[in-house]
Structures are given as C-alpha cells and as structure tokens.
Enzyme design. Structure first.
Site, mmCIF file in Angstrom:
data_model
loop_
_atom_site.group_PDB
_atom_site.id
_atom_site.type_symbol
_atom_site.label_atom_id
_atom_site.label_comp_id
_atom_site.label_asym_id
_atom_site.label_seq_id
_atom_site.Cartn_x
_atom_site.Cartn_y
_atom_site.Cartn_z
ATOM 1 N N ASP A 7 0.859 -1.176 0.000
ATOM 2 C CA ASP A 7 0.000 0.000 0.000
ATOM 3 C C ASP A 7 0.902 1.234 0.000
ATOM 4 O O ASP A 7 2.086 1.160 0.339
ATOM 5 C CB ASP A 7 -0.888 -0.052 1.245
ATOM 6 C CG ASP A 7 -1.820 1.132 1.353
ATOM 7 O OD1 ASP A 7 -2.271 1.651 0.315
ATOM 8 O OD2 ASP A 7 -2.090 1.556 2.494
ATOM 9 N N GLU A 9 -0.272 5.021 1.011
ATOM 10 C CA GLU A 9 -0.515 5.960 2.105
ATOM 11 C C GLU A 9 -0.553 5.229 3.446
ATOM 12 O O GLU A 9 -1.209 4.201 3.592
ATOM 13 C CB GLU A 9 -1.819 6.713 1.871
ATOM 14 C CG GLU A 9 -1.767 7.628 0.646
ATOM 15 C CD GLU A 9 -3.076 8.340 0.426
ATOM 16 O OE1 GLU A 9 -3.466 9.174 1.254
ATOM 17 O OE2 GLU A 9 -3.738 8.041 -0.595
ATOM 18 N N ASP A 91 -5.091 2.950 -3.582
ATOM 19 C CA ASP A 91 -6.370 3.552 -3.965
ATOM 20 C C ASP A 91 -6.254 5.070 -4.085
ATOM 21 O O ASP A 91 -7.265 5.763 -4.163
ATOM 22 C CB ASP A 91 -7.456 3.188 -2.944
ATOM 23 C CG ASP A 91 -8.008 1.791 -3.180
ATOM 24 O OD1 ASP A 91 -7.951 1.319 -4.337
ATOM 25 O OD2 ASP A 91 -8.479 1.164 -2.223
#
Length: 203
Positions: A7, A9, A91
C-alpha cells in the site's frame, strides 16, 4: 519469481487526505480507509466536503507538493528492490501521486484516476478496477509470481489474504483486533525481516 506489493498511504507516505485536512482546517477530511471500509462511501463523503468548501484539485496538489515520504521509506524501498520486485498498489489517484513517487525514485504504481472539470473541480473518480489490489495479486499469481503483501487499512485486507505471505504495517488497533490472524509489523526493519523470511521460505 517473487514480488512485494505495498500500500502507499500510511505505509510509504503520509495520508494525503489527513495532510489536506490539517492544511485546510477541515477535520472531517481526516477520515480514511482505516476508518471506513466502503471506499465509494468514503470518496462520495470527501467529494461532498470539497464541493461544500469550493476546494479543487490544485488546492490538494499544492499540499502534496510540500509532502515527503515517511521517514525511512525511501531507504526501505531501495532495500526491497535490491532483494526482489516491488509494486505499489494504492487507492490513491494518478493526479495525487506523482510528486511522492518521484521522491521514492519511481516504484511501479497501480492506482486510480480522478475525473476533473476544466476549472479544476473534482467531479468524481474512476477505479482502475474493483478490488484492484486483490486482483493485481491474482494477476501476478497467473504469471507464477509469489507475492508478499502489506498495508495498513481495511482496503488492504483482501490483498494480504490473497498473497502468499504478508503483514499489516502500523495498522490501527481496531484492525489488529478484528484480524488477529494477520501478523503485524510496526517498523521498516521489522517488515524487511518479514520479507526476508518469506523469500527464504520460497527459495
């Protein structure tokens, strides 16, 4: 062949929406995927707040331009890339990520895209694909690539479960308590050890 999927963030860079919330003094924008598992619900909430306050993409990009990766993140990604392949599955949005990717020496990034009006107003977003993190791991599997995955939020859980190995990274207590079956790392050195152990097991 092996791949580490991370991921972005909360793992390699600060939470962009939290930084923007602090810069604008709008605490409602601090809600992230650590708090809300439904990504579309979260994004519609965010877009509503932007409209309410008349905030546009350039306002967010100005804040991002002053952000840096988390302390130790650049060195961590370099150490990973000396060991194996690295892909960042996020995302976040293409329009947000560029300056931070440059500071991380341009790792491969799979993310989403904002729809933006000519005046800079953010009108919506387009997912690269639904449940894109898990499907990226599935795609690597289709190429006979073994995957280690790590993230810190609800939207990382399916990616970690789909992978051949993985861990939560600095996840909040709520997610740790709900998913005690997933190992947790709270430092880059600990995560690097977990990756090394995974690679040794796969050798």
């Amino acid at each position: 062949m092996h791949m580490v999927c991370l991921d972005l963030e909360g793992v390699l860079v600060p939470e962009i929406w939290i930084a923007f919330a602090e810069a604008t003094g709008i605490p409602e924008l601090k809600k992230t995927t650590r708090d809300e598992p439904d990504y579309d619900k979260l994004m519609q909430y965010r877009l509503g707040i932007l409209r309410e306050h008349g905030l546009k993409l350039p306002d967010i990009q100005r804040v991002i331009a002053g952000m840096d990766p988390l302390e130790g993140a650049a060195e961590f990604t370099e150490a990973l890339r000396e060991r194996t392949q690295l892909a960042v599955l996020s995302d976040t949005f293409r329009q947000f990520a560029g300056p931070l990717m440059k500071k991380l020496r341009w790792p491969t990034l799979f993310c989403n895209e904002l729809t933006v009006a000519p005046d800079g107003a953010i009108t919506g977003y387009r997912l690269r694909q639904k449940d894109g993190k898990r499907k990226a791991v599935q795609a690597f599997h289709s190429m006979n690539v073994k995957v280690f995955a790590s993230g810190d939020s609800y939207n990382d859980l399916s990616m970690i479960r789909e992978a051949d190995g993985g861990a939560l990274f600095r996840a909040p207590e709520s997610i740790r308590a709900e998913h005690p079956e997933i190992p947790v790392c709270d430092s880059y050195s600990g995560l690097l050890r977990a990756v090394d152990s995974f690679l040794q097991q796969q050798a």
